[in-house]
Design an enzyme around this catalytic site. Sequence first.
Site, PDB file in Angstrom:
ATOM      1  N   ARG A   1       0.833  -1.208   0.000  1.00 17.08           N
ATOM      2  CA  ARG A   1       0.000   0.000   0.000  1.00 17.08           C
ATOM      3  C   ARG A   1       0.873   1.267   0.000  1.00 17.08           C
ATOM      4  O   ARG A   1       0.920   1.997  -0.989  1.00 17.08           O
ATOM      5  CB  ARG A   1      -0.950  -0.025   1.218  1.00 17.08           C
ATOM      6  N   ASP A   2       1.615   1.493   1.074  1.00 17.17           N
ATOM      7  CA  ASP A   2       2.391   2.744   1.169  1.00 17.17           C
ATOM      8  C   ASP A   2       3.490   2.734   0.104  1.00 17.17           C
ATOM      9  O   ASP A   2       3.826   3.772  -0.466  1.00 17.17           O
ATOM     10  CB  ASP A   2       3.009   2.858   2.570  1.00 17.17           C
TER      11      ASP A   2
ATOM     12  N   HIS B   1       4.920   4.502  12.773  1.00 14.36           N
ATOM     13  CA  HIS B   1       4.990   4.418  11.305  1.00 14.36           C
ATOM     14  C   HIS B   1       6.030   5.449  10.855  1.00 14.36           C
ATOM     15  O   HIS B   1       5.723   6.622  10.688  1.00 14.36           O
ATOM     16  CB  HIS B   1       3.593   4.743  10.758  1.00 14.36           C
TER      17      HIS B   1
ATOM     18  N   CYS C   1       4.463   9.277   0.218  1.00 14.44           N
ATOM     19  CA  CYS C   1       3.075   9.683   0.029  1.00 14.44           C
ATOM     20  C   CYS C   1       3.037  10.658  -1.134  1.00 14.44           C
ATOM     21  O   CYS C   1       3.737  11.665  -1.121  1.00 14.44           O
ATOM     22  CB  CYS C   1       2.532  10.344   1.290  1.00 14.44           C
TER      23      CYS C   1
END
Length: 309
Positions: A24-25, A217, A250
């Site tokens: 995902r990230d 995180h 991101c």
Amino acid sequence: MRAPQPFPADGLPANVTIYEVGPRDGLQNEAATVPTVVKAEFIRRLLDAGLRVVEATSFVSPKWVPQLADADELLAAIPRTEGVRYPVLVPNERGLDRALAAGVDEIAIFGSATETFARRNLNRTVDESVAMFAPVAARARDAGVPVRAYLSMCFGDPWEGPVAVGQVVDVGRRLLDLGCYELSLGDTIGTGTPGHVAALLEAFGAAGVGPDRLAVHFHDTYGQALANTVVALRCGVTVVDASAGGLGGCPYARSATGNLATEDLVWLLHGLGIVTGVDLDRLVATSAWMAEQLGRPTTSRVVQVLAGG
Ligand code: HMG
Ligand code: MG
């Protein structure tokens, strides 16, 4: 050497849960979209390496994150195995409808400690984003689906600069109050340092949120992620997010680079005698394979050393 010599240290947990975010990230940030079959194979290999929590994808707007537009197909293509969790990011009710239809077993909402990032990442103010998440969390829980929360920009924001600890605790508590079982504290741009981590965890404790409800995180932009992890473990945190091969970032946060690499984390934890359930050789082989698929070298130091054989 293919494994560290274990030297347990006092004041650390016996076991750590690694919350793998590579699919995902990691893949949300790739310039080229990775084919669904390659994503599914990546996840299958991560399970083979012993990971048991693998954040698979996001049910976000495909206009915002086209790299993960295949979330529905991917969920249908991965093996459902007893004891394995596949959390997915869900920002709104549209995403929740899709996630429930795909049969997800866990979701994560993702808020921001700062106004600027809330607007850039969610097109909402902080208040509006909490209001957007409220029905998502309530409906997920009614459906028996556990909800995790992320909080971004806990240690600094590329537009706003330093972020006050009290502000982070306030927004974090609001997310937990929606019924989330855990809050993952995001160092989205990797500027945090060990004393800052300790101060933030202490402030959460003083506000009634103990380390059993917190995860960390860390993005490794400034090379602080491992040092910060040790401090978090000493403060009682036992869930650490990481990304195989150090993939990540991101698309909506300037200067966010890869996450803490799972292999580097595993080397640290095994060196401290902490049990993870991960087979490091298999994980290294997985990240070396993924680097080939992406056509670029891994940023993980451990993979760089061990992938050569
Ligand atoms: P918006 O533009 O305000 O939303 O975005 P909207 O409701 O106006 O919808 C825009 C279009 O997207 C519409 O389509 C919707 O139907 C569609 P149109 O009518 O124009 O054809 N849409 C959707 N389609 C599928 N699934 C959905 C969905 N929602 C809307 N769920 C929104 C608001 C929240 C949707 C948007 O801002 C968004 O998707 N943001 C996600 C950004 C993102 O994924 N960022 C990366 C993850 S966060 C992160 O990486 C940080 C973290 O790792 C922790 C850390 O490191 O700090 C977690
Ligand atoms: Mg992240």
